[in-house]
Design an enzyme around this catalytic site. Structure first.
Site, mmCIF file in Angstrom:
data_model
loop_
_atom_site.group_PDB
_atom_site.id
_atom_site.type_symbol
_atom_site.label_atom_id
_atom_site.label_comp_id
_atom_site.label_asym_id
_atom_site.label_seq_id
_atom_site.Cartn_x
_atom_site.Cartn_y
_atom_site.Cartn_z
ATOM 1 N N GLY A 28 24.043 39.985 50.464
ATOM 2 C CA GLY A 28 23.243 40.876 49.620
ATOM 3 C C GLY A 28 21.758 40.616 49.766
ATOM 4 N N SER A 29 20.952 41.404 49.067
ATOM 5 C CA SER A 29 19.503 41.304 49.235
ATOM 6 C C SER A 29 18.950 39.995 48.654
ATOM 7 C CB SER A 29 18.811 42.516 48.599
ATOM 8 O OG SER A 29 19.182 42.640 47.251
ATOM 9 N N ASP A 83 26.323 41.342 40.892
ATOM 10 C CA ASP A 83 25.875 42.642 40.375
ATOM 11 C C ASP A 83 25.711 42.597 38.863
ATOM 12 O OD1 ASP A 83 25.980 44.125 42.926
ATOM 13 O OD2 ASP A 83 28.073 43.511 42.840
ATOM 14 N N LYS A 93 31.057 41.242 41.219
ATOM 15 C CA LYS A 93 30.492 41.170 42.560
ATOM 16 C C LYS A 93 31.162 42.218 43.445
ATOM 17 C CE LYS A 93 29.924 37.358 44.612
ATOM 18 N NZ LYS A 93 28.714 38.018 45.142
ATOM 19 N N GLY A 94 30.553 42.465 44.590
ATOM 20 C CA GLY A 94 31.164 43.386 45.546
ATOM 21 C C GLY A 94 30.377 44.653 45.773
ATOM 22 N N GLY A 96 28.030 44.962 47.644
ATOM 23 C CA GLY A 96 27.840 45.036 49.098
ATOM 24 C C GLY A 96 29.155 45.103 49.859
ATOM 25 N N GLU A 102 33.837 36.634 49.758
ATOM 26 C CA GLU A 102 33.049 35.895 48.763
ATOM 27 C C GLU A 102 33.981 35.112 47.841
ATOM 28 O OE1 GLU A 102 29.257 38.968 48.620
ATOM 29 O OE2 GLU A 102 30.804 39.168 47.122
HETATM 30 C C1 5RP Z 1 27.977 41.654 47.798
HETATM 31 C C2 5RP Z 1 27.687 41.102 46.464
HETATM 32 C C3 5RP Z 1 26.263 40.834 46.112
HETATM 33 O O1 5RP Z 1 26.139 39.507 45.723
HETATM 34 C C4 5RP Z 1 25.858 41.729 44.972
HETATM 35 O O2 5RP Z 1 26.119 43.070 45.334
HETATM 36 C C5 5RP Z 1 24.376 41.558 44.621
HETATM 37 O O3 5RP Z 1 23.586 42.078 45.639
HETATM 38 P P1 5RP Z 1 22.012 42.051 45.600
HETATM 39 O O4 5RP Z 1 21.593 40.625 45.742
HETATM 40 O O5 5RP Z 1 21.620 42.904 46.799
HETATM 41 O O6 5RP Z 1 21.553 42.660 44.304
HETATM 42 O O7 5RP Z 1 28.556 40.864 45.658
HETATM 43 O O8 5RP Z 1 29.326 41.962 47.966
#
Ligand code: 5RP
Length: 218
Positions: A28-29, A83, A93-94, A96, A102
């Site tokens: 993720g970012s 998230d 989570k998820g 992404g 994970e």
């Molecule tokens: C990916 C995830 C990420 O950790 C989650 O989506 C948070 O992403 P971001 O850091 O871009 O806000 O679970 O599967």
């Protein structure tokens, strides 16, 4: 401070948990900032186990060796974003789409350090649509079961996970008992993983806000 600066700040704070050995790395970012920061300490680590092809590419581009979890064995530390997070360190989570890998890395790690900005902290999980990874042929069946549980599943079209599966994003859940809903959804045949991380929650939650980074957990 804008959201991206908060993500960078909390990622930098997570470096304090990295000592040596092999590091579990999420997706993720926020984690992208962590990977950048990790390159500054790469001389003292042996490498990383990655939760997605996207993170693997970034790690390799920075010269950080990526190992298979089967070779790496148990990990001391796993760093990943989320998230949503609540005060019990239960997570959604998820976003992404990397939730299954994970969850596997979180399960195989001694300490799960979750890094978020303060927009992710909630009283009750569920405003963020809950990702569920499903075997392709089970998509409609699983969607009907999720509807029976009170959710409104939406197929994330044009998206295939790194494992070759599909994602249903489930709206309308107010998740007052995360471990219980996690188990109920896990029990639906055809579900690979559900994005509730409550049976194995984070051990430490680092939260970036305007006042800096604070910590929840021991
Ligand atoms: C990916 C995830 C990420 O950790 C989650 O989506 C948070 O992403 P971001 O850091 O871009 O806000 O679970 O599967």
């Amino acid at each position: 401070m804008n959201q991206d600066s908060k993500k960078a700040a909390v990622a930098e704070a997570a470096i304090g948990y990295v000592s040596e050995g092999i590091i579990g790395v999420g997706t993720g970012s926020t984690v992208n900032h962590f990977i950048e920061a990790l390159s500054s300490v790469k001389a003292r680590i042996d490498g990383a186990v990655s939760s997605s092809e996207a993170s693997t590419e970034r790690l390799k581009a920075l010269g950080i060796p990526v190992l298979d979890l089967n070779q790496a064995g148990p990990l001391d530390i796993y760093v990943d974003g989320a998230d949503e997070a609540n005060e019990h360190l239960h997570l959604i989570k998820g976003g992404g789409g990397a939730l299954t890998r994970e969850k596997i890395i979180a399960a195989a790690s001694e300490k799960f350090v979750c890094i978020v900005d303060d927009t992710k902290l909630v009283d009750v999980l569920g405003a963020f649509p809950l990702p569920v990874e499903v075997i392709p042929m089970a998509r409609s069946y699983v969607a009907r079961q999720l509807t029976a549980l009170g959710g409104r599943p939406v197929w994330r079209e044009d998206f295939v996970t790194d494992n070759g599966n599909l994602i249903l994003d489930v709206h309308n859940f107010q998740i007052v008992d995360p471990p219980s809903l996690e188990s109920r959804i896990n029990d639906i045949v055809g579900v690979v993983a559900v994005g509730i991380f409550a049976r194995r929650p984070a051990d430490v939650l680092l939260i970036a806000g305007d006042e800096g980074v604070r910590k929840m957990g021991p």
